[in-house]
Design a protein around this motif. Structure first.
Motif, PDB file in Angstrom:
ATOM      1  N   ALA A   7      11.980  66.160  46.077  1.00 12.39           N
ATOM      2  CA  ALA A   7      13.351  65.680  45.921  1.00 12.39           C
ATOM      3  C   ALA A   7      14.291  66.818  45.548  1.00 12.39           C
ATOM      4  CB  ALA A   7      13.394  64.579  44.864  1.00 12.39           C
ATOM      5  N   CYS A   8      13.847  67.702  44.665  1.00 15.47           N
ATOM      6  CA  CYS A   8      14.679  68.869  44.308  1.00 15.47           C
ATOM      7  C   CYS A   8      14.913  69.759  45.519  1.00 15.47           C
ATOM      8  CB  CYS A   8      14.003  69.657  43.190  1.00 15.47           C
ATOM      9  SG  CYS A   8      13.985  68.828  41.593  1.00 15.47           S
ATOM     10  N   ALA A   9      13.898  69.903  46.363  1.00 14.59           N
ATOM     11  CA  ALA A   9      14.056  70.735  47.561  1.00 14.59           C
ATOM     12  C   ALA A   9      15.084  70.141  48.509  1.00 14.59           C
ATOM     13  CB  ALA A   9      12.707  70.890  48.276  1.00 14.59           C
ATOM     14  N   VAL A  10      15.058  68.822  48.683  1.00 16.93           N
ATOM     15  CA  VAL A  10      16.035  68.175  49.563  1.00 16.93           C
ATOM     16  C   VAL A  10      17.444  68.312  48.973  1.00 16.93           C
ATOM     17  CG1 VAL A  10      16.694  66.020  50.670  1.00 16.93           C
ATOM     18  CG2 VAL A  10      14.293  66.603  50.442  1.00 16.93           C
ATOM     19  N   CYS A  11      17.553  68.137  47.655  1.00 22.67           N
ATOM     20  CA  CYS A  11      18.871  68.310  47.018  1.00 22.67           C
ATOM     21  C   CYS A  11      19.364  69.742  47.156  1.00 22.67           C
ATOM     22  CB  CYS A  11      18.790  67.934  45.543  1.00 22.67           C
ATOM     23  SG  CYS A  11      18.534  66.177  45.237  1.00 22.67           S
ATOM     24  N   LEU A  12      18.442  70.698  47.193  1.00 20.38           N
ATOM     25  CA  LEU A  12      18.811  72.103  47.285  1.00 20.38           C
ATOM     26  C   LEU A  12      19.567  72.418  48.568  1.00 20.38           C
ATOM     27  CD1 LEU A  12      18.394  74.784  45.694  1.00 20.38           C
ATOM     28  CD2 LEU A  12      16.377  75.186  47.114  1.00 20.38           C
ATOM     29  N   ALA A  40      17.316  61.424  54.580  1.00 21.96           N
ATOM     30  CA  ALA A  40      16.690  61.833  53.324  1.00 21.96           C
ATOM     31  C   ALA A  40      15.261  61.298  53.233  1.00 21.96           C
ATOM     32  CB  ALA A  40      17.524  61.347  52.140  1.00 21.96           C
ATOM     33  N   VAL A  41      15.059  60.056  53.668  1.00 18.93           N
ATOM     34  CA  VAL A  41      13.715  59.469  53.654  1.00 18.93           C
ATOM     35  C   VAL A  41      12.763  60.289  54.533  1.00 18.93           C
ATOM     36  CG1 VAL A  41      12.355  57.437  54.253  1.00 18.93           C
ATOM     37  CG2 VAL A  41      14.592  57.168  53.178  1.00 18.93           C
ATOM     38  N   LEU A  42      13.223  60.665  55.712  1.00 24.66           N
ATOM     39  CA  LEU A  42      12.364  61.373  56.657  1.00 24.66           C
ATOM     40  C   LEU A  42      12.090  62.802  56.223  1.00 24.66           C
ATOM     41  CD1 LEU A  42      13.930  60.013  59.954  1.00 24.66           C
ATOM     42  CD2 LEU A  42      11.818  59.293  58.852  1.00 24.66           C
ATOM     43  N   VAL A  43      13.070  63.466  55.620  1.00 22.82           N
ATOM     44  CA  VAL A  43      12.846  64.827  55.131  1.00 22.82           C
ATOM     45  C   VAL A  43      11.834  64.813  53.989  1.00 22.82           C
ATOM     46  CG1 VAL A  43      13.916  66.832  54.050  1.00 22.82           C
ATOM     47  CG2 VAL A  43      15.100  65.653  55.891  1.00 22.82           C
ATOM     48  N   LEU A  44      11.962  63.845  53.087  1.00 21.35           N
ATOM     49  CA  LEU A  44      10.982  63.711  52.011  1.00 21.35           C
ATOM     50  C   LEU A  44       9.585  63.460  52.583  1.00 21.35           C
ATOM     51  CD1 LEU A  44      13.045  61.509  49.534  1.00 21.35           C
ATOM     52  CD2 LEU A  44      12.238  63.826  49.096  1.00 21.35           C
ATOM     53  N   ALA A  45       9.523  62.663  53.644  1.00 19.06           N
ATOM     54  CA  ALA A  45       8.231  62.382  54.277  1.00 19.06           C
ATOM     55  C   ALA A  45       7.643  63.631  54.912  1.00 19.06           C
ATOM     56  CB  ALA A  45       8.386  61.292  55.327  1.00 19.06           C
ATOM     57  N   SER A  46       8.478  64.430  55.552  1.00 11.42           N
ATOM     58  CA  SER A  46       7.977  65.645  56.191  1.00 11.42           C
ATOM     59  C   SER A  46       7.424  66.620  55.161  1.00 11.42           C
ATOM     60  CB  SER A  46       9.089  66.303  57.009  1.00 11.42           C
ATOM     61  OG  SER A  46      10.126  66.773  56.165  1.00 11.42           O
ATOM     62  N   LEU A  47       8.054  66.693  53.988  1.00 14.04           N
ATOM     63  CA  LEU A  47       7.532  67.551  52.935  1.00 14.04           C
ATOM     64  C   LEU A  47       6.209  67.005  52.400  1.00 14.04           C
ATOM     65  CD1 LEU A  47      10.820  68.365  50.973  1.00 14.04           C
ATOM     66  CD2 LEU A  47       9.621  69.787  52.621  1.00 14.04           C
TER      67      LEU A  47
END
Length: 599
Positions: free
Chosen positions: A455-460, A520-527
């Motif tokens: 989540a921090c990475a996506v917020c970054l 955001a959901v999909l980026v979190l999933a990819s990580l």
């Protein structure tokens, strides 16, 4: 926050913007250079495994790799050597393959840039279709109802990698219309460009469709219509007026595809820059990773400058002279169908979640693998025989909660940096093209793999669309006549912020955030899929899509459930916001009149 009116000297701001680009680029490149040392793993071990897949190398082999790569010299010495070779056209040698880096990066960038141009064409076409009805009716003064934007929300919520898999299977394999793999000839670009451009075009078109009624509500539009100007002429000028606020979204939405289209590049086997950067980051192959990052930074800065020039050309001298009219949307009534759509989405989601919570999401039954939907399993089963309805229901709260938190934090950061233009000048352009996966690797190297680290990475990196939109809308608002009138009456900066700047920015930024919620959901999933975020067997919607994507052709129902839930969530958010905004206007019927009268 400063309140700078049109016509002010912009040279200090331009100087700060240039300094911001240099500082942001330097910090990013330094962070990338520290990746092998931040990760806490032996870089020699990672490189050796990437070279030969040797899982248990001897100490002598590791020592030989350290000596060959001079790892004991530290990151800053390596970075100095790499920077010293760039003026000579030498970007170093790959630690894994032993080949020169610059030809690899140049070839991959050419492929990704070409793919980005194709996606841009699709984006423009889809955006034009989304807002075509509003353009047609608005130019003829026939806008009787406001649109909720549910169609754009549905298309924007489509996962790019899932759309890519469907296009490759249907149009590439079954119908044999276009190549489903490889990068040979113009035909190979069609399917990946569609997979990338359709959701992006829906997002851009949704924002444009939301802004157009305000342009048609301006006095010039009413006057031109009364004097008999053609609808096409009025539509072109309304489009020109609203495009300036939407253009900055091309940078984080379309240009970022050069480095961020990793999943689509893998599905279609495209040798692009995203795949190269990801493979280099995972293998801790520093020279190609640094060079790819530098290329992305330069691309972001160049695209940002070009978009800024286009915006200023569209707005013309009115931006410089502080003579822009403020855009205030008309108080159009909402259709009853908007309420019905929002209610249907809410009931459907609630039904799925409650029904799923009554089942066991972790029960594995290998004899029931990939079963189609039935009474026992309403959404079917996955490749391990687990009930998909159960996993969908149990993952709802975690998925929606984390995605909403990430979107809210990113939006707030974007608002603050967009309003503080002198502090965040140039930073948005640099961060916009940074792939979230690279940010995830950098963040996880410090925090370790966890859902909150992801989540921090996506917020970054996720704040950049909102910062670009905020800065563009604020620049237009500050150049409007009513701002000068308020200042002449003694209004201070906090009054201007509460009564002029935030009301001009917040509605559009919130709508942008809701359209980007599925992303955001999909980026979190990819990580999580790469081992950087939520770990299996925890149920989570994005992970359900990632895990079952290989079975799209064999068992399409394995992805229909989570994909449909994402679409329902996006449509519900957009419809709910539209209803709330309509209700607020009914409670304050004179607001638009008072705002227009203040100028």
């Amino acid at each position: 926050m400063s309140v700078t009116l049109g016509g002010a000297d912009t040279r200090p701001v331009q100087w700060r913007a240039g300094a911001g680009r240099v500082v942001a680029g330097t910090v990013l490149l330094t962070a990338v250079a520290l990746l092998p040392w931040l990760s806490g793993t032996d870089a020699a071990l990672t490189v050796l495994r990437a070279r030969s897949a040797d899982q248990d190398p001897t100490p002598a082999q590791l020592a030989a790799v350290r000596e060959q790569l001079n790892l004991d010299e530290g990151p800053f010495t390596h970075m100095a050597h790499w920077l010293g070779g760039l003026p000579r056209g030498d970007a170093g040698i790959s630690w894994v393959s032993g080949e020169p880096v610059l030809p690899q990066v140049t070839s991959a960038f050419a492929v990704s840039f070409t793919l980005m141009l194709g996606a841009l064409v699709v984006t423009i076409a889809v955006a034009a279709l989304v807002c075509a009805r509003t353009l047609h009716l608005g130019s003829r003064r026939r806008l009787g109802h406001a649109r909720a934007g549910t169609g754009a929300a549905v298309l924007a919520a489509l996962p790019k990698f899932l759309l890519a898999s469907l296009l490759a299977t249907v149009c590439g394999v079954w119908l044999d219309w276009f190549p489903s793999s490889g990068w040979e000839g113009p035909g190979a670009m069609v399917l990946p460009a569609l997979a990338l451009g359709v959701p992006s075009g829906a997002m851009i078109g949704g924002l444009l469709d939301h802004s157009l009624p305000a342009a048609f509500n301006e006095p010039w539009a009413r006057t031109w219509h009364a004097f008999g100007f053609s609808p096409g002429h009025i539509a072109r000028h309304a489009l020109r007026r609203t495009l300036s606020g939407v253009l900055p979204q091309l940078l984080p939405t379309v240009v970022a595809l050069v480095g961020g289209a990793v999943a689509v590049e893998k599905i279609f086997n495209i040798p692009g820059l995203g795949r190269l950067a990801l493979d280099a980051a995972i293998a801790q192959d520093l020279p190609p990773l640094q060079t790819a990052t530098l290329v992305l930074v330069l691309l972001g800065v160049a695209a940002g400058l070009l978009i800024q020039a286009l915006r200023r050309a569209l707005l013309g001298p009115a931006l410089r002279d502080g003579a822009l009219p403020a855009l205030h949307p008309p108080a159009l009534p909402r259709r009853r169908s908007t309420l019905w759509v929002a209610g249907f989405c809410a009931v459907a989601l609630l039904t799925l979640v409650v029904a799923g919570l009554l089942r066991d999401p972790l029960h594995v039954d290998t004899t029931a693998r990939l079963l189609s939907p039935s009474g026992a399993h309403p959404l079917g089963t996955d490749s391990l025989g687990r009930d998909l309805l159960a996993r969908l229901g149990h993952g709802a709260l975690r998925t929606a909660g984390v995605a909403l938190a990430v979107t809210a934090v990113s939006m707030v950061i974007g608002l603050l940096l967009g309003m503080a233009a002198q502090v965040g000048a140039g930073l948005t352009e640099v961060v916009s093209t940074l792939p979230a996966v690279i940010a995830g690797l950098l963040t996880t190297a410090v925090t370790g793999p966890s859902v909150w680290g992801a989540a921090c990475a996506v917020c970054l990196v996720g704040w950049s669309p909102y910062a670009a939109q905020t800065a563009a809308l604020l620049e237009q608002e500050r150049a409007s006549g009513h701002m000068l009138a308020s200042i002449s009456f003694g209004a201070d900066r906090w009054y201007l912020l509460r009564h002029h700047l935030l009301p001009a920015v917040l509605p559009s930024v919130v709508r942008n955030a809701l359209l980007r919620l599925p992303t955001a959901v999909l980026v979190l999933a990819s990580l999580g899929f790469l081992g950087l975020g939520e770990q299996p067997p925890t149920p989570e919607w994005g992970r359900l899509l990632s895990e079952n994507q290989p079975y799209v052709e064999l068992a399409p129902w394995t992805v229909l459930g989570p994909a449909g839930a994402l679409v329902l969530l996006s449509v519900l958010a957009v419809s709910g916001t539209a209803l709330g905004r309509s209700g607020a206007r009914r409670r304050t019927p004179g607001r638009e009149t008072r705002l227009r009268g203040s100028s």
